[in-house]
Design a protein around this motif. Structure first.
Motif, PDB file in Angstrom:
ATOM      1  N   VAL A 246      59.769  85.476  42.687  1.00 46.87           N
ATOM      2  CA  VAL A 246      58.587  85.446  43.539  1.00 46.87           C
ATOM      3  C   VAL A 246      58.762  84.311  44.541  1.00 46.87           C
ATOM      4  N   THR A 247      58.476  84.588  45.806  1.00 44.29           N
ATOM      5  CA  THR A 247      58.545  83.562  46.843  1.00 44.29           C
ATOM      6  C   THR A 247      57.392  83.752  47.816  1.00 44.29           C
ATOM      7  N   ASP A 248      56.916  82.665  48.385  1.00 46.57           N
ATOM      8  CA  ASP A 248      55.878  82.771  49.417  1.00 46.57           C
ATOM      9  C   ASP A 248      56.470  82.497  50.804  1.00 46.57           C
ATOM     10  N   TRP A 249      57.779  82.681  50.896  1.00 46.98           N
ATOM     11  CA  TRP A 249      58.488  82.520  52.172  1.00 46.98           C
ATOM     12  C   TRP A 249      59.128  83.866  52.493  1.00 46.98           C
ATOM     13  N   ALA A 250      58.547  84.591  53.466  1.00 40.70           N
ATOM     14  CA  ALA A 250      58.951  85.975  53.740  1.00 40.70           C
ATOM     15  C   ALA A 250      60.444  86.092  54.033  1.00 40.70           C
ATOM     16  N   ASP A 251      60.982  85.160  54.802  1.00 37.74           N
ATOM     17  CA  ASP A 251      62.403  85.219  55.147  1.00 37.74           C
ATOM     18  C   ASP A 251      63.284  85.093  53.909  1.00 37.74           C
ATOM     19  N   TYR A 252      62.885  84.232  52.992  1.00 38.70           N
ATOM     20  CA  TYR A 252      63.653  84.069  51.757  1.00 38.70           C
ATOM     21  C   TYR A 252      63.574  85.335  50.922  1.00 38.70           C
ATOM     22  N   GLY A 253      62.410  85.995  50.948  1.00 39.36           N
ATOM     23  CA  GLY A 253      62.279  87.250  50.220  1.00 39.36           C
ATOM     24  C   GLY A 253      63.248  88.303  50.728  1.00 39.36           C
ATOM     25  N   GLU A 254      63.365  88.411  52.041  1.00 33.39           N
ATOM     26  CA  GLU A 254      64.312  89.367  52.622  1.00 33.39           C
ATOM     27  C   GLU A 254      65.748  88.993  52.262  1.00 33.39           C
ATOM     28  N   TRP A 255      66.042  87.709  52.371  1.00 35.02           N
ATOM     29  CA  TRP A 255      67.386  87.209  52.027  1.00 35.02           C
ATOM     30  C   TRP A 255      67.720  87.552  50.580  1.00 35.02           C
TER      31      TRP A 255
ATOM     32  N   GLN B  42      53.034  91.599  39.536  1.00 33.92           N
ATOM     33  CA  GLN B  42      53.069  91.912  38.107  1.00 33.92           C
ATOM     34  C   GLN B  42      51.859  91.252  37.438  1.00 33.92           C
ATOM     35  N   ASP B  43      51.047  92.049  36.764  1.00 37.11           N
ATOM     36  CA  ASP B  43      49.778  91.525  36.257  1.00 37.11           C
ATOM     37  C   ASP B  43      49.953  90.516  35.131  1.00 37.11           C
ATOM     38  N   TRP B  44      51.160  90.425  34.559  1.00 39.13           N
ATOM     39  CA  TRP B  44      51.375  89.468  33.475  1.00 39.13           C
ATOM     40  C   TRP B  44      51.783  88.087  33.977  1.00 39.13           C
ATOM     41  N   ARG B  45      52.018  87.959  35.297  1.00 38.99           N
ATOM     42  CA  ARG B  45      52.399  86.650  35.839  1.00 38.99           C
ATOM     43  C   ARG B  45      51.160  85.882  36.260  1.00 38.99           C
ATOM     44  N   PRO B  46      50.925  84.701  35.686  1.00 45.22           N
ATOM     45  CA  PRO B  46      49.761  83.906  36.081  1.00 45.22           C
ATOM     46  C   PRO B  46      49.886  83.398  37.509  1.00 45.22           C
ATOM     47  N   ARG B  47      48.790  83.321  38.206  1.00 41.55           N
ATOM     48  CA  ARG B  47      48.770  82.731  39.541  1.00 41.55           C
ATOM     49  C   ARG B  47      48.544  81.233  39.401  1.00 41.55           C
ATOM     50  N   THR B  48      49.265  80.453  40.186  1.00 43.38           N
ATOM     51  CA  THR B  48      49.228  78.997  40.051  1.00 43.38           C
ATOM     52  C   THR B  48      48.570  78.337  41.260  1.00 43.38           C
ATOM     53  N   LYS B  49      48.282  77.047  41.124  1.00 40.69           N
ATOM     54  CA  LYS B  49      47.733  76.283  42.245  1.00 40.69           C
ATOM     55  C   LYS B  49      48.711  76.253  43.414  1.00 40.69           C
ATOM     56  N   PHE B  50      50.002  76.185  43.103  1.00 43.57           N
ATOM     57  CA  PHE B  50      51.021  76.183  44.153  1.00 43.57           C
ATOM     58  C   PHE B  50      50.935  77.462  44.975  1.00 43.57           C
ATOM     59  N   GLU B  51      50.807  78.594  44.298  1.00 43.04           N
ATOM     60  CA  GLU B  51      50.709  79.866  44.998  1.00 43.04           C
ATOM     61  C   GLU B  51      49.439  79.924  45.834  1.00 43.04           C
ATOM     62  N   ALA B  52      48.338  79.430  45.295  1.00 41.75           N
ATOM     63  CA  ALA B  52      47.071  79.447  46.025  1.00 41.75           C
ATOM     64  C   ALA B  52      47.161  78.623  47.313  1.00 41.75           C
ATOM     65  N   LYS B  53      47.839  77.482  47.245  1.00 39.36           N
ATOM     66  CA  LYS B  53      48.000  76.654  48.437  1.00 39.36           C
ATOM     67  C   LYS B  53      48.806  77.383  49.506  1.00 39.36           C
TER      68      LYS B  53
ATOM     69  N   LYS C  89      47.701  78.827  53.425  1.00 39.19           N
ATOM     70  CA  LYS C  89      48.464  78.560  54.650  1.00 39.19           C
ATOM     71  C   LYS C  89      48.994  79.853  55.270  1.00 39.19           C
ATOM     72  N   ASN C  90      48.482  80.983  54.791  1.00 38.14           N
ATOM     73  CA  ASN C  90      48.870  82.316  55.288  1.00 38.14           C
ATOM     74  C   ASN C  90      50.331  82.660  54.998  1.00 38.14           C
ATOM     75  N   HIS C  91      50.889  82.081  53.944  1.00 40.79           N
ATOM     76  CA  HIS C  91      52.224  82.481  53.517  1.00 40.79           C
ATOM     77  C   HIS C  91      52.151  83.875  52.890  1.00 40.79           C
ATOM     78  N   GLU C  92      53.194  84.659  53.082  1.00 37.30           N
ATOM     79  CA  GLU C  92      53.237  86.009  52.538  1.00 37.30           C
ATOM     80  C   GLU C  92      54.080  86.013  51.259  1.00 37.30           C
ATOM     81  N   VAL C  93      53.457  86.375  50.156  1.00 41.65           N
ATOM     82  CA  VAL C  93      54.156  86.388  48.878  1.00 41.65           C
ATOM     83  C   VAL C  93      55.013  87.642  48.774  1.00 41.65           C
ATOM     84  N   ARG C  94      56.269  87.461  48.389  1.00 43.95           N
ATOM     85  CA  ARG C  94      57.205  88.561  48.176  1.00 43.95           C
ATOM     86  C   ARG C  94      57.662  88.520  46.714  1.00 43.95           C
ATOM     87  N   GLU C  95      57.664  89.668  46.065  1.00 44.71           N
ATOM     88  CA  GLU C  95      58.085  89.757  44.663  1.00 44.71           C
ATOM     89  C   GLU C  95      59.234  90.739  44.538  1.00 44.71           C
TER      90      GLU C  95
END
Length: 238
Positions: free
Chosen positions: A178-187, A209-220, A224-230
């Motif tokens: 999981v990444t919140d950096w779209a370019d890294y997700g594509e890479w 994935q519903d079994w993965r907890p969401r964290t404060k890091f992800e919320a931040k 900042k309008n980061h796009e999460v890629r899984e």
């Protein structure tokens, strides 16, 4: 004794292309609770980096499947997942000591018994300590994206390291990133797609994935309008 939990195998040295570090050690102040947990619980739950391959059955005192999380940060997701899945074992790899202290605190607070920790570079751990075809899963939640082009060589999710990860997975194994950096997700999707032995579990990116907890890091990041890629790649059937 720790030596009884490991077996010695002949291993090649760490390849030259693996020696570029994918992280920078951060000092970071430990809270009193983190320091206390680190001092009191490290000997029980942490494993020293050695030149010996781990015997997971001896280490966890059971034959349950093992998942490794690379870079667990403050360890919240690690603790929640392990607590909800006591029939599985989890090995966390991290170099940020306050995060290790926090996870140890979570282990004590939640009464978790199925987590062990290695405080060392993940590349060297996978090269020298993780047995081939031994893992059910590998988790990489929000690894450093190294966004500047000149730093892309430091990204962790790239070949040939992904080739090594694939060889450490057993049948029906998976890599979940999981990444919140779209370019890294594509890479990462390109690198994992080119990795022998792995197939994408979805046509593109995976749904959350519903079994993965969401964290404060992800919320931040979302603030900042980061796009999460899984990404969820599985061991290719023979």
């Amino acid at each position: 004794m720790m030596d009884q939990e490991m077996v010695t195998l002949s291993k090649p040295p760490v390849p030259e292309e693996f020696r570029i570090k994918s992280y920078v050690l951060r000092g970071g102040r430990m809270s009193n609770a983190q320091r206390r947990a680190y001092e009191l619980l490290s000997s029980r739950y942490t494993i020293p980096f050695t030149g010996k391959v781990l015997d997971f059955r001896a280490l966890f005192a059971n034959e349950n499947p093992v998942t490794v999380e690379i870079g667990f940060g403050m360890g919240f997701a690690t603790a929640v997942i392990a607590q909800k899945n006591p029939e599985k074992n989890y090995l966390g790899i991290e170099v940020f000591r306050p995060g290790i202290g926090r996870l140890l605190w979570e282990i004590e607070k939640r009464g978790i018994a199925n987590i062990r920790i290695i405080e060392h570079d993940a590349v060297e751990v996978f090269t020298e300590m993780v047995p081939p075809a031994s893992l059910e899963g590998i988790h990489l939640f929000f690894p450093d994206p190294w966004p500047k082009k000149r730093h892309h060589k430091r990204r962790l999710v790239k070949r040939p390291f992904t080739d090594l990860l694939a060889r450490r997975l057993g049948p029906s194994g998976y890599i979940y990133m999981v990444t919140d950096w779209a370019d890294y997700g594509e890479w990462a999707r390109g690198e994992l797609s080119a990795t022998p032995g792995l197939v994408n579990g979805y046509e593109g990116f995976a749904p959350p994935q519903d079994w993965r907890p969401r964290t404060k890091f992800e919320a931040k990041g979302l603030q900042k309008n980061h796009e999460v890629r899984e990404l969820l790649f599985k061991t290719e059937a023979p």
